[in-house]
Design a protein around this motif. Structure first.
Motif, short mmCIF file in Angstrom:
data_model
loop_
_atom_site.label_atom_id
_atom_site.label_comp_id
_atom_site.label_asym_id
_atom_site.label_seq_id
_atom_site.Cartn_x
_atom_site.Cartn_y
_atom_site.Cartn_z
N ILE A 259 0.70 -0.76 15.71
CA ILE A 259 -0.83 -0.96 15.27
C ILE A 259 -0.52 -0.09 13.59
O ILE A 259 -0.81 0.01 12.48
CB ILE A 259 -2.04 -0.47 16.28
N GLU A 260 0.29 1.06 14.18
CA GLU A 260 0.63 2.27 13.11
C GLU A 260 1.20 1.79 12.15
O GLU A 260 1.53 2.12 10.62
CB GLU A 260 0.86 3.72 13.51
N LYS A 261 2.73 1.16 12.56
CA LYS A 261 3.75 0.59 11.88
C LYS A 261 2.71 -0.78 10.62
O LYS A 261 3.40 -0.82 9.76
CB LYS A 261 4.97 -0.21 12.57
N TYR A 262 2.09 -1.14 10.88
CA TYR A 262 1.41 -2.03 10.00
C TYR A 262 0.79 -2.29 9.90
O TYR A 262 0.40 -2.63 8.45
CB TYR A 262 1.72 -3.70 11.58
N ARG A 263 -0.35 -0.95 10.22
CA ARG A 263 -0.80 -0.01 8.91
C ARG A 263 -0.52 0.26 7.90
O ARG A 263 -0.68 -0.44 6.57
CB ARG A 263 -1.76 1.26 9.85
N LEU A 264 0.57 1.09 8.10
CA LEU A 264 1.34 0.92 6.89
C LEU A 264 2.10 -0.12 6.11
O LEU A 264 1.95 0.15 4.77
CB LEU A 264 2.56 2.60 7.37
N LEU A 265 2.66 -0.65 6.63
CA LEU A 265 2.90 -2.08 5.48
C LEU A 265 2.28 -2.42 5.41
O LEU A 265 1.97 -2.70 4.61
CB LEU A 265 3.25 -3.34 6.44
N LEU A 266 1.05 -2.88 5.64
CA LEU A 266 -0.45 -3.84 5.22
C LEU A 266 -0.78 -3.18 3.93
O LEU A 266 -1.52 -3.70 3.30
CB LEU A 266 -1.27 -4.15 6.15
N GLN A 267 -0.73 -1.92 4.06
CA GLN A 267 -1.58 -1.17 3.16
C GLN A 267 -0.77 -0.19 1.87
O GLN A 267 -1.06 -0.34 0.45
CB GLN A 267 -1.30 0.17 4.05
N GLU A 268 0.52 -0.84 1.51
CA GLU A 268 1.13 -1.12 0.57
C GLU A 268 0.84 -2.47 0.18
O GLU A 268 0.92 -3.57 0.24
CB GLU A 268 3.06 -1.21 0.81
N LYS A 269 1.47 -2.59 -1.56
CA LYS A 269 1.11 -4.14 -1.88
C LYS A 269 1.82 -4.42 -2.93
O LYS A 269 3.25 -3.67 -2.70
CB LYS A 269 0.04 -3.42 -3.74
#
Length: 322
Positions: A312-322
């Motif tokens: 969950i945390e890994k993809y939170r970081l990925l998806l907040q990047e534009k």
């Protein structure tokens, strides 16, 4: 009532009182089990679910019936699964999209991580990019050059925003630094059908569902995001070999039950999963599909319970990047 009848009745009651629990109540499972698949038929989750479901059904002595339910990158199906009766007769196959990334993509989800009890990890999968046969670029280097010369014109299909295939696309775009159009489908199967029909330029998917189309020369695999080449697709270069080492990923599938499912039921399902994955039939099919069976420790419900928050945390970081 005669004295003999009274004595007979007391004997029956006494017999029931001392009968083993399995005689006094139904033994789990006593009927078919529904496995919800959060996507249309034909994608990696569906292929893996059917293979594992068949083997688990043999172990349990009851059919495991597939229920495909596409929509919202798997969130529709997970909502249904979270509301099911926690009796072991409804389970769901999830992945990094449905059970990790979705929390960062859909703020109004009707379920939370706490609404599911892990049963065990089912498989690890190999992310891949595949193109239509007549696409002008034949290597990753040529593809990246074409994409940069034609920003926004290449279309890549995936199984819906929030799906593991969508995450493959996002990882690829981030690593490659290209501008492409992402096309959302209700599952990897429909996306692959459109790719074979030439309606889109490529797909982000796992080798599990792409292997057959690649081997049958219906689509062309561009690159696989694994450290080494796949035995089932030895001609497909790794991202390192192709010149894009930053494109590294590994997908996964796991089984979950609704919160509140009794621990003995979870234990029985986990036992059936372990037995199914140890069968020669399933191991051979996994090799053909480039799916990797989990290790013994990864099969434990506790492993999945600890893994999901990290994902969950890994993809939170990925998806907040534009």
């Amino acid at each position: 009532m005669t004295t003999i009848s009274k004595l007979g009745g007391l004997a029956v009651l006494a017999g029931l009182a001392f009968a083993p629990p399995t005689m006094a109540q139904d033994k789990y499972p006593s009927k078919a089990i529904t496995m919800i698949v959060p996507f249309a038929a034909g994608g990696s989750s569906d292929v893996i679910a059917r293979l594992v479901g068949d083997e688990m059904g043999r172990v349990l002595g009851q059919r495991i019936v597939m229920e495909n339910m596409g929509g919202a990158g798997g969130a529709t199906a997970l909502t249904r699964a979270s509301r099911a009766e926690p009796d072991g007769y409804t389970i769901v196959i999830g992945n990094s999209g449905t059970n990790a990334a979705s929390y960062s993509i859909y703020p109004d989800l009707k379920y939370t991580q706490a609404d599911f009890t892990p049963i065990g990890l089912v498989a690890k999968t190999s992310p891949m990019i595949a193109l239509k046969l007549d696409f002008p670029a034949r290597t990753l280097t040529e593809f990246l050059a074409y994409a940069k010369a034609n920003p926004g014109k290449i279309s890549l299909g995936h199984a819906g925003v929030g799906s593991s295939n969508y995450l493959i696309c996002r990882n690829f775009i981030k690593a490659a630094g290209v501008d492409v159009a992402l096309v959302s489908y209700r599952g990897a199967g429909p996306a692959l059908n459109d790719l074979m029909g030439g309606q889109i330029d490529g797909v982000c998917d796992a080798a599990t569902s792409l292997s057959g189309a690649v081997q049958g020369e219906k689509v062309r695999a561009l690159v696989v995001a694994t450290p080494s080449r796949l035995a089932s697709l030895p001609d497909v270069p790794t991202s390192q070999e192709a010149g894009l080492p930053a494109f590294q990923a590994q997908g996964w599938n796991a089984l979950f039950a609704p919160k509140g499912t009794p621990e003995p039921v979870i234990a029985r399902l986990n036992e059936a999963l372990r037995t199914a994955l140890s069968s020669a039939t399933l191991q051979n099919r996994f090799k053909e599909l480039s799916s990797i069976p989990p290790g013994a420790d990864e099969l434990a419900p506790s492993f999945v319970a600890a893994m999901v928050p990290r994902e969950i945390e890994k993809y939170r970081l990925l998806l907040q990047e534009k």
